[in-house]
Design a protein around this motif. Sequence first.
Motif, PDB file in Angstrom:
ATOM      1  N   TYR A  39       0.868  -1.169   0.000  1.00 41.32           N
ATOM      2  CA  TYR A  39       0.000   0.000   0.000  1.00 41.32           C
ATOM      3  C   TYR A  39       0.909   1.224   0.000  1.00 41.32           C
ATOM      4  O   TYR A  39       2.139   1.114   0.197  1.00 41.32           O
ATOM      5  CB  TYR A  39      -0.913   0.030   1.240  1.00 41.32           C
ATOM      6  CG  TYR A  39      -0.254  -0.474   2.499  1.00 41.32           C
ATOM      7  CD1 TYR A  39       0.796   0.238   3.110  1.00 41.32           C
ATOM      8  CD2 TYR A  39      -0.626  -1.675   3.084  1.00 41.32           C
ATOM      9  CE1 TYR A  39       1.433  -0.220   4.239  1.00 41.32           C
ATOM     10  CE2 TYR A  39       0.019  -2.145   4.231  1.00 41.32           C
ATOM     11  CZ  TYR A  39       1.036  -1.420   4.796  1.00 41.32           C
ATOM     12  OH  TYR A  39       1.678  -1.874   5.911  1.00 41.32           O
TER      13      TYR A  39
ATOM     14  N   ARG B 157     -10.616 -16.032  -5.617  1.00 40.63           N
ATOM     15  CA  ARG B 157     -11.311 -14.865  -5.081  1.00 40.63           C
ATOM     16  C   ARG B 157     -12.796 -14.912  -5.437  1.00 40.63           C
ATOM     17  O   ARG B 157     -13.192 -15.489  -6.441  1.00 40.63           O
ATOM     18  CB  ARG B 157     -10.697 -13.578  -5.635  1.00 40.63           C
ATOM     19  CG  ARG B 157      -9.275 -13.312  -5.136  1.00 40.63           C
ATOM     20  CD  ARG B 157      -8.818 -11.927  -5.557  1.00 40.63           C
ATOM     21  NE  ARG B 157      -7.456 -11.642  -5.124  1.00 40.63           N
ATOM     22  CZ  ARG B 157      -7.130 -11.155  -3.941  1.00 40.63           C
ATOM     23  NH1 ARG B 157      -8.081 -10.884  -3.071  1.00 40.63           N
ATOM     24  NH2 ARG B 157      -5.870 -10.923  -3.622  1.00 40.63           N
TER      25      ARG B 157
ATOM     26  N   GLY C  17     -16.503 -12.188  -5.076  1.00 42.76           N
ATOM     27  CA  GLY C  17     -16.984 -10.851  -4.799  1.00 42.76           C
ATOM     28  C   GLY C  17     -18.225 -10.866  -3.925  1.00 42.76           C
ATOM     29  O   GLY C  17     -19.052 -11.764  -4.021  1.00 42.76           O
TER      30      GLY C  17
ATOM     31  N   GLY D  41     -19.588  -5.684  -3.681  1.00 43.30           N
ATOM     32  CA  GLY D  41     -18.609  -4.845  -4.354  1.00 43.30           C
ATOM     33  C   GLY D  41     -17.194  -4.980  -3.846  1.00 43.30           C
ATOM     34  O   GLY D  41     -16.308  -4.228  -4.277  1.00 43.30           O
ATOM     35  N   GLN D  42     -16.954  -5.908  -2.912  1.00 44.03           N
ATOM     36  CA  GLN D  42     -15.625  -6.118  -2.347  1.00 44.03           C
ATOM     37  C   GLN D  42     -15.060  -7.469  -2.794  1.00 44.03           C
ATOM     38  O   GLN D  42     -15.814  -8.390  -3.130  1.00 44.03           O
ATOM     39  CB  GLN D  42     -15.668  -6.059  -0.822  1.00 44.03           C
ATOM     40  CG  GLN D  42     -16.185  -4.755  -0.265  1.00 44.03           C
ATOM     41  CD  GLN D  42     -15.265  -3.595  -0.569  1.00 44.03           C
ATOM     42  OE1 GLN D  42     -14.064  -3.659  -0.328  1.00 44.03           O
ATOM     43  NE2 GLN D  42     -15.819  -2.522  -1.107  1.00 44.03           N
ATOM     44  N   ARG D  43     -13.702  -7.595  -2.781  1.00 38.33           N
ATOM     45  CA  ARG D  43     -13.037  -8.831  -3.174  1.00 38.33           C
ATOM     46  C   ARG D  43     -12.552  -9.581  -1.938  1.00 38.33           C
ATOM     47  O   ARG D  43     -11.940  -8.986  -1.048  1.00 38.33           O
ATOM     48  CB  ARG D  43     -11.846  -8.541  -4.097  1.00 38.33           C
ATOM     49  CG  ARG D  43     -12.237  -7.934  -5.435  1.00 38.33           C
ATOM     50  CD  ARG D  43     -11.002  -7.632  -6.273  1.00 38.33           C
ATOM     51  NE  ARG D  43     -10.104  -6.705  -5.601  1.00 38.33           N
ATOM     52  CZ  ARG D  43      -8.847  -6.991  -5.264  1.00 38.33           C
ATOM     53  NH1 ARG D  43      -8.352  -8.192  -5.506  1.00 38.33           N
ATOM     54  NH2 ARG D  43      -8.087  -6.084  -4.667  1.00 38.33           N
ATOM     55  N   PHE D  44     -12.816 -10.888  -1.898  1.00 37.50           N
ATOM     56  CA  PHE D  44     -12.409 -11.733  -0.791  1.00 37.50           C
ATOM     57  C   PHE D  44     -11.711 -12.987  -1.313  1.00 37.50           C
ATOM     58  O   PHE D  44     -11.980 -13.437  -2.426  1.00 37.50           O
ATOM     59  CB  PHE D  44     -13.619 -12.145   0.060  1.00 37.50           C
ATOM     60  CG  PHE D  44     -14.322 -11.000   0.734  1.00 37.50           C
ATOM     61  CD1 PHE D  44     -13.959 -10.606   2.009  1.00 37.50           C
ATOM     62  CD2 PHE D  44     -15.350 -10.325   0.084  1.00 37.50           C
ATOM     63  CE1 PHE D  44     -14.600  -9.553   2.629  1.00 37.50           C
ATOM     64  CE2 PHE D  44     -15.998  -9.266   0.697  1.00 37.50           C
ATOM     65  CZ  PHE D  44     -15.626  -8.883   1.974  1.00 37.50           C
TER      66      PHE D  44
ATOM     67  N   THR E 100      -9.010 -13.136   3.326  1.00 39.35           N
ATOM     68  CA  THR E 100      -8.368 -11.906   2.878  1.00 39.35           C
ATOM     69  C   THR E 100      -9.406 -10.995   2.251  1.00 39.35           C
ATOM     70  O   THR E 100     -10.123 -11.388   1.330  1.00 39.35           O
ATOM     71  CB  THR E 100      -7.264 -12.217   1.847  1.00 39.35           C
ATOM     72  OG1 THR E 100      -6.332 -13.119   2.417  1.00 39.35           O
ATOM     73  CG2 THR E 100      -6.552 -10.940   1.427  1.00 39.35           C
ATOM     74  N   TRP E 101      -9.484  -9.777   2.752  1.00 44.32           N
ATOM     75  CA  TRP E 101     -10.404  -8.764   2.234  1.00 44.32           C
ATOM     76  C   TRP E 101      -9.554  -7.765   1.463  1.00 44.32           C
ATOM     77  O   TRP E 101      -8.680  -7.120   2.031  1.00 44.32           O
ATOM     78  CB  TRP E 101     -11.137  -8.119   3.396  1.00 44.32           C
ATOM     79  CG  TRP E 101     -12.093  -7.018   3.036  1.00 44.32           C
ATOM     80  CD1 TRP E 101     -12.466  -6.612   1.790  1.00 44.32           C
ATOM     81  CD2 TRP E 101     -12.801  -6.184   3.950  1.00 44.32           C
ATOM     82  NE1 TRP E 101     -13.356  -5.579   1.873  1.00 44.32           N
ATOM     83  CE2 TRP E 101     -13.585  -5.294   3.180  1.00 44.32           C
ATOM     84  CE3 TRP E 101     -12.849  -6.102   5.336  1.00 44.32           C
ATOM     85  CZ2 TRP E 101     -14.403  -4.327   3.760  1.00 44.32           C
ATOM     86  CZ3 TRP E 101     -13.668  -5.142   5.914  1.00 44.32           C
ATOM     87  CH2 TRP E 101     -14.431  -4.272   5.131  1.00 44.32           C
ATOM     88  N   GLY E 102      -9.786  -7.671   0.159  1.00 41.95           N
ATOM     89  CA  GLY E 102      -8.938  -6.837  -0.682  1.00 41.95           C
ATOM     90  C   GLY E 102      -7.572  -7.483  -0.824  1.00 41.95           C
ATOM     91  O   GLY E 102      -7.453  -8.687  -1.051  1.00 41.95           O
ATOM     92  N   ASP E 103      -6.516  -6.683  -0.686  1.00 38.99           N
ATOM     93  CA  ASP E 103      -5.159  -7.205  -0.813  1.00 38.99           C
ATOM     94  C   ASP E 103      -4.364  -7.168   0.483  1.00 38.99           C
ATOM     95  O   ASP E 103      -3.328  -7.837   0.590  1.00 38.99           O
ATOM     96  CB  ASP E 103      -4.384  -6.390  -1.876  1.00 38.99           C
ATOM     97  CG  ASP E 103      -4.972  -6.542  -3.261  1.00 38.99           C
ATOM     98  OD1 ASP E 103      -5.308  -7.679  -3.631  1.00 38.99           O
ATOM     99  OD2 ASP E 103      -5.113  -5.514  -3.962  1.00 38.99           O
TER     100      ASP E 103
END
Length: 340
Positions: A12, A267, A269, A272-275, A311-314
């Motif tokens: 990040y 992964r 969705g 609207g979020q990636r897991f 894992t939520w996002g990266d």
Amino acid sequence: VYGHGDGAVDPYYWAVEPLLFFTTNGRRELRVFGDLPYALGRRLRISGLALWDQDCCQPYYGLGSATTYEPALASPDMGPNYYTYLRERVTGLVDVQWRAIGPLRVLVGYAAHHMSASSRSPETRFAADSAAGVFPADDGSTLSAGVKLGLVLDTRDQERDPRRGVWIDALVWRGMTALGSDRTFTRWTGTFRGYLPVTDRLNLAVRVLGETVTGDLPVTLLPDMGSSLGDLTELGGGRTIRGVFRARLLDRRRGFANLEARWRDGRFGLLGQRFRPGVVAFFDAGRVWSAGESVTLDDLVWGAGGGGRLTWGDAFIVTFDVAYGEEAGVQFYIDVGQLF
């Protein structure tokens, strides 16, 4: 809270991780960790930690590898747990890493700790060892500060959930208590972490840490161990040897190792979020050595088990682990981030 900017960077551009932990009548902890991996044109990494921890029941089982544990003393019919004492700590630290050559970084840091400790009862192990002179009586209230220096080699493919590469620390922390006194100490730490892919979704991860402390480090600060990104605390428990009581092992020479098999699914969705879900199987072991004792691998303390990862996002990883150890039995852990 993570800032990723307009492009994809690992891990990040900046992060702020506040953590509040409390029980109804025991431990209260507030910590804020901040990280800037790409400061000053990406040449510096600056990280810092502010911590307040108030614990009615900080574990203390004595010094050395031969300390005994009696379950009846840990849960007496009357009075406090024999293996605990009262401790309150305030910690502040800042680390700066300079990208020297390729994956090699030079680390300079500063840390300060204020520790207040007292016995919960004259019948506890902490009170007995204090009266016997196992550690100085003035360890009950100390102000310690010092400078950390080190080298860091980092070839991981990604930081938060690596699949390949190595992450190696060689660190030394030189400090003193009661600023300006002649009571000084030095902590030498070496850590190897390696990551090896087996298949597209399975990889192996290993961590080996060895540390020795010379001088007069207060016993209340002795559970801490060095790291290039925040310090580890307590040999035994969810961040070091799972399946072993928290802070079960304590002495000025120590080492431990973790071996994990990590499997990740694809992964998905949601809202609207990636897991990404995952599971892990692990084996942890370690021990301490007293002054004059030969460094051998006999009588290792160990724990084994498995757990889940989400894992939520990266960057945000929630971990759930269940471990078994010979002395502690089954232990459960919930945390944020991979163990290493």
